[in-house]
Structure formats: structure tokens, C-alpha cells
Scaffold this motif. Sequence first.
Motif, mmCIF file in Angstrom:
data_model
loop_
_atom_site.group_PDB
_atom_site.id
_atom_site.type_symbol
_atom_site.label_atom_id
_atom_site.label_comp_id
_atom_site.label_asym_id
_atom_site.label_seq_id
_atom_site.Cartn_x
_atom_site.Cartn_y
_atom_site.Cartn_z
ATOM 1 N N ARG A 1 8.087 -20.129 23.505
ATOM 2 C CA ARG A 1 8.786 -19.052 22.803
ATOM 3 C C ARG A 1 7.856 -17.864 22.564
ATOM 4 N NH1 ARG A 1 12.374 -22.063 18.074
ATOM 5 N NH2 ARG A 1 13.834 -23.128 19.485
ATOM 6 N N PHE A 2 6.615 -18.185 22.208
ATOM 7 C CA PHE A 2 5.638 -17.120 21.934
ATOM 8 C C PHE A 2 5.478 -16.206 23.150
ATOM 9 C CE2 PHE A 2 1.319 -15.442 22.026
ATOM 10 C CZ PHE A 2 1.148 -14.935 20.746
ATOM 11 N N TYR A 3 5.219 -16.796 24.316
ATOM 12 C CA TYR A 3 4.958 -15.980 25.507
ATOM 13 C C TYR A 3 6.252 -15.426 26.111
ATOM 14 C CZ TYR A 3 0.063 -17.282 25.276
ATOM 15 O OH TYR A 3 -1.238 -17.421 24.865
ATOM 16 N N TRP A 4 7.382 -16.132 25.927
ATOM 17 C CA TRP A 4 8.649 -15.578 26.390
ATOM 18 C C TRP A 4 8.979 -14.307 25.632
ATOM 19 C CZ3 TRP A 4 13.304 -14.675 23.858
ATOM 20 C CH2 TRP A 4 14.379 -14.312 24.682
ATOM 21 N N MET A 5 8.810 -14.328 24.307
ATOM 22 C CA MET A 5 9.104 -13.146 23.486
ATOM 23 C C MET A 5 8.145 -12.005 23.814
ATOM 24 S SD MET A 5 11.011 -11.648 21.351
ATOM 25 C CE MET A 5 12.042 -13.011 20.779
ATOM 26 N N PHE A 6 6.889 -12.346 24.044
ATOM 27 C CA PHE A 6 5.936 -11.303 24.424
ATOM 28 C C PHE A 6 6.320 -10.677 25.763
ATOM 29 C CE2 PHE A 6 2.173 -10.437 27.103
ATOM 30 C CZ PHE A 6 1.698 -9.306 26.442
ATOM 31 N N GLY A 7 6.653 -11.536 26.743
ATOM 32 C CA GLY A 7 7.033 -11.019 28.059
ATOM 33 C C GLY A 7 8.283 -10.158 28.007
ATOM 34 N N LEU A 8 9.247 -10.547 27.184
ATOM 35 C CA LEU A 8 10.483 -9.771 27.058
ATOM 36 C C LEU A 8 10.192 -8.380 26.498
ATOM 37 C CD1 LEU A 8 13.600 -9.648 27.161
ATOM 38 C CD2 LEU A 8 13.614 -10.554 24.824
ATOM 39 N N GLN A 9 9.404 -8.310 25.423
ATOM 40 C CA GLN A 9 9.064 -7.014 24.829
ATOM 41 C C GLN A 9 8.297 -6.138 25.823
ATOM 42 O OE1 GLN A 9 7.803 -7.159 20.440
ATOM 43 N NE2 GLN A 9 7.517 -9.301 21.079
#
Length: 525
Positions: free
Chosen positions: A156-164
Amino acid sequence: MARIAYILLCHKDPTAIIKQAERLTSSGDYMSIHFDASASAADFAQITKALCSNPNVVFTRQRIRCGWGEWSLVQATLNAVESAVKAFPRATHFYMLSGDCMAIKSAEYTHNYLDDNDFDFIESFDYFESDWIKTGWQEERLIYRHWFNERTQKKRFYWMFGLQKRLGLTREIPEDIQVQIGSQWWCLRRQTIEKVLEFTKRRKDVMRFFRTTWIPDETFFQTIVRHLIAEDEIRTRTLTFLMFSDYGMPLTFYNDHYDLLVAQDYLFARKISSEATDLKRRLGLLYTAQGVEFQISNEGRSLFNFLSGRGRIGRRFATRFWETESTLGRERELLIVVCKKWHVAKRVLERIRKTTNLPTIEYLFNEESTPLPDLGGIQNTLEKRTRHRRALMRMLFDYYETDRLIVCMDPGNIELLHDFASDRSTTRILEIECQFSDEYLAGHAVRVGLAGERTSAETLGRILPTIRNDMTFECDRIRDAQFKNYARMRENASPQENADVLSDFLQIPPEKALDIAKMHYLFSD
């Protein structure tokens, strides 16, 4: 007199926490404890039962589930600070601790130190200009929002970072805030703490910003204190002695580190091993002692690295491609003089140069100041010389237009000796065995930073055998390698015996070798 309110964040080892609280409050100081809400309820009950009758101990009203890199660590700290400010109106300083910390000075010394130094002690380096962050994210910690825990919710941490990042959802840093970074282990004066708490209520925009930054315990207090307090009232350092490994992990101290710790210019140290019972006992007795004088030598970092690094001796990286596919030349002869006492080897080299007229080079892999010709930059640093050692040596042969060259090396350069000995050229090695008095070893310890002018005789007495054994070990490795064309001169041998060795090593007449060996001050310190 200074009265300290210790801010203790902890999550385990209730027995150690109880002892720590009793010890630190026994001298009239205070403690505010935040015990992680995700930790054992039984452990928390044990702590509260043992300390509930201590008027100098308070627990935070609201316990937080803390996670590494999260805002929760800062919020837990703020909760503990607010409890301490309210409960202890006589507290003059607020000192951040963990359960792994212990005092390495007496309470008397600590109070006097804070009385004499009316400053806030907190590391606060410019976030973007300093090199505090060695690797990894820098700007990304701030301009993106981080809602999830990087360790427990990695996807979730890296998915949210990648999305932003894909959508360009960055944000601005509050315009009047210059972000700072540093260690979370600070000691702040009461007036500073009160200003910080007032700031948290007044600047909701800054609070919102930091709540979704990554690893805010390294930036929040560091930034706010620098924003509120004049620069000349801040000392950009921590009063807690801590060290990190090459991998960024905090180093742990054990029973045999007592002398090292108390000699440091710090008030506390972390991390103390839970198994270091004797170290904890001695430090506990020290804290309550009166009239103790401390000899601050501050050689701890180099001494710790020296002692812990000994276990790595002998390891060698794989040979680089430019080393395996190059050679000094079949017709060339490299003569290597190996000696721990560099001044002795340099005397021998000077006599050899005058006697044989061969080109000689001193410790080119150990001393950056060794005179070398301009070889296109490969000679500029020790790192370059070592990395490109065969290329460097080949260029030196070409520069001096010779097929015979003499160089000096330290016995610690075992990997270089192996490398040159495996070359298709002829390599001859002459080891000069010297005697090492305690006075020489003590001077050596000072020169390499393992000791200082104020290092106690007791501490020196403990490290000198280690240094002596290290030197013996280096020499044993060379002999165990069974290098071809190896010879050894000895300080306690006769000039004639050493002349015979030199004659064979240099392939010169015995009378010329004797002229070198009989120099009366050859082995003098």
C-alpha cells in the motif's frame, strides 16, 4: 539547578524500564513514560504497578500504537511531553530517551553540565543542503503524502506513492518553514518545549504537513525548534552517544564497553544490550555517585570501529576485470618492503636508493601524500591507487623506464601482496620485523585515533594487548601465505644476518648489503 523531565518512549522489557525510572528519578529528576499501545498489556500493568507510588513518574493519558517512520512516534512524544509539562512545573529541561538508553555520566555531572550550558541540544541540519540522508529518498519524504506504514503495509505504501507520482500530486512545503533533519534524541529547555507546544496548537497547517511526511521523528522537532529559537541558543548536536553500522543500523554496546562509554563527551548512550547486565550495573552505580571526575577523550567511534572491524580481517572482494586481464610484464621485477614501522622502512628505502640507484616509492597505498608523478589522475587518491593497483604500477615502471622498482607497504595490505604475488612478473617481498614497546604502541594508538591525550592509563592498558595482537596477526598472515621469494629482516638479528637477507632480496654484493644493514639507527624510534 537543572531538573530534568525524561521523555521515555518504550515498548518492551518492563523490568529494565522500572529500574531506569527508579534510577533517573532518585536524584530528584522526573520521567514521563509512553508505553506503546500495541505492546503487552501485562507488561504495561507491571510497570504502572511498580511506579504508581513514585511522585516523579507520570504516564501519558493517551497511548499510541507506534510504527517506524510514522507520525505516531511524534504524536507519542508530544503526548508524553504534554504530560510532563503539566505534571512537573519545576522541570527545567526535557530529555528524550528510549528504553535502550542509559546514563554514562553521574547525575551530578549531568545537572552541572546543563546549568553551565544554557542551550537547546538538538541535531538540526538543513534538509536539502546537508548530507544527513546518505541514500534513498529525500524530497520524496516531504512532497508526497504517506498514509501507510512502509514496513507493515509495504504494498500500500509504494502503491500510493506510485499513484501520486504518476498523477503529479505533489504538495508545497509551508513557505515560512525551512525543513531540518537530525537525530530524534534531543534535550530542550522548558521555555523551548512550551513554545513548541504552543506552535502545535497555532499552526494547524504545519501539523497537517508533518502528519503525512515519511519518518517525521527525524524532522518535526528539528524543524520547529530551529524555526522558533535563535541560532545562538541551539547546539546542533545530541547529548546521547550513538553509532551506526555501515548499513544504517544502530550499534549495540556490551559489558566491555564501559570505559569507552564514560570517556565520551555525552550524557547518555544507546543502544545498551539487554544482556549487558554488568555494564548496566556499573552505569547505574555511576549515575548516583558523587564527586566523580571524568576524563573525556572522545575516541569512542574510532576505537569501536577498530575493535569490531577486526573480525572482518582477511576478507577480500573478487578480483576486478582490469586486474585479472593485466600484468606488470613478465620481464619486470617488483620489490616490496613490508614493515609496520613506516619510518624504519623509509630509512631502509633511502639507503637502498643511494646504494643501488633503483627507483623507490614509499607507502603509496597507505599515505596519500606520498610523492608520485602525474599519471593522469590515477594517482590522486588512495582509493584510486588501490582499485587500479596493477595499472598504477605498470605506469610507474614506464615512467621510471625501469624493469625493477621498489615500493613500501603496510603488513595490513595482505590483499595487495596476494595480488602482486600472483602476477606474471617477479615479485620479491622483504618483511622487516620490528619490536614494539608499550610506549610505541601507545603513540601508535594516538596517531591512528584509537586514543587521545586524555585517555586513561587503564583504558590504554586494555587496548594495547589488542593492538599488539593485531600486529602479530598481520605478520603471521604474511608468513602463512608462503609467498615465493619471501625474506625477513629482524631487529634482533645481527647486521651480518640482515645483510645476507638484503643481498639475496636486492641481488647485490654482500658488502653493499652490509653497508645498509649496519646503519646504527636503522631501527630507532
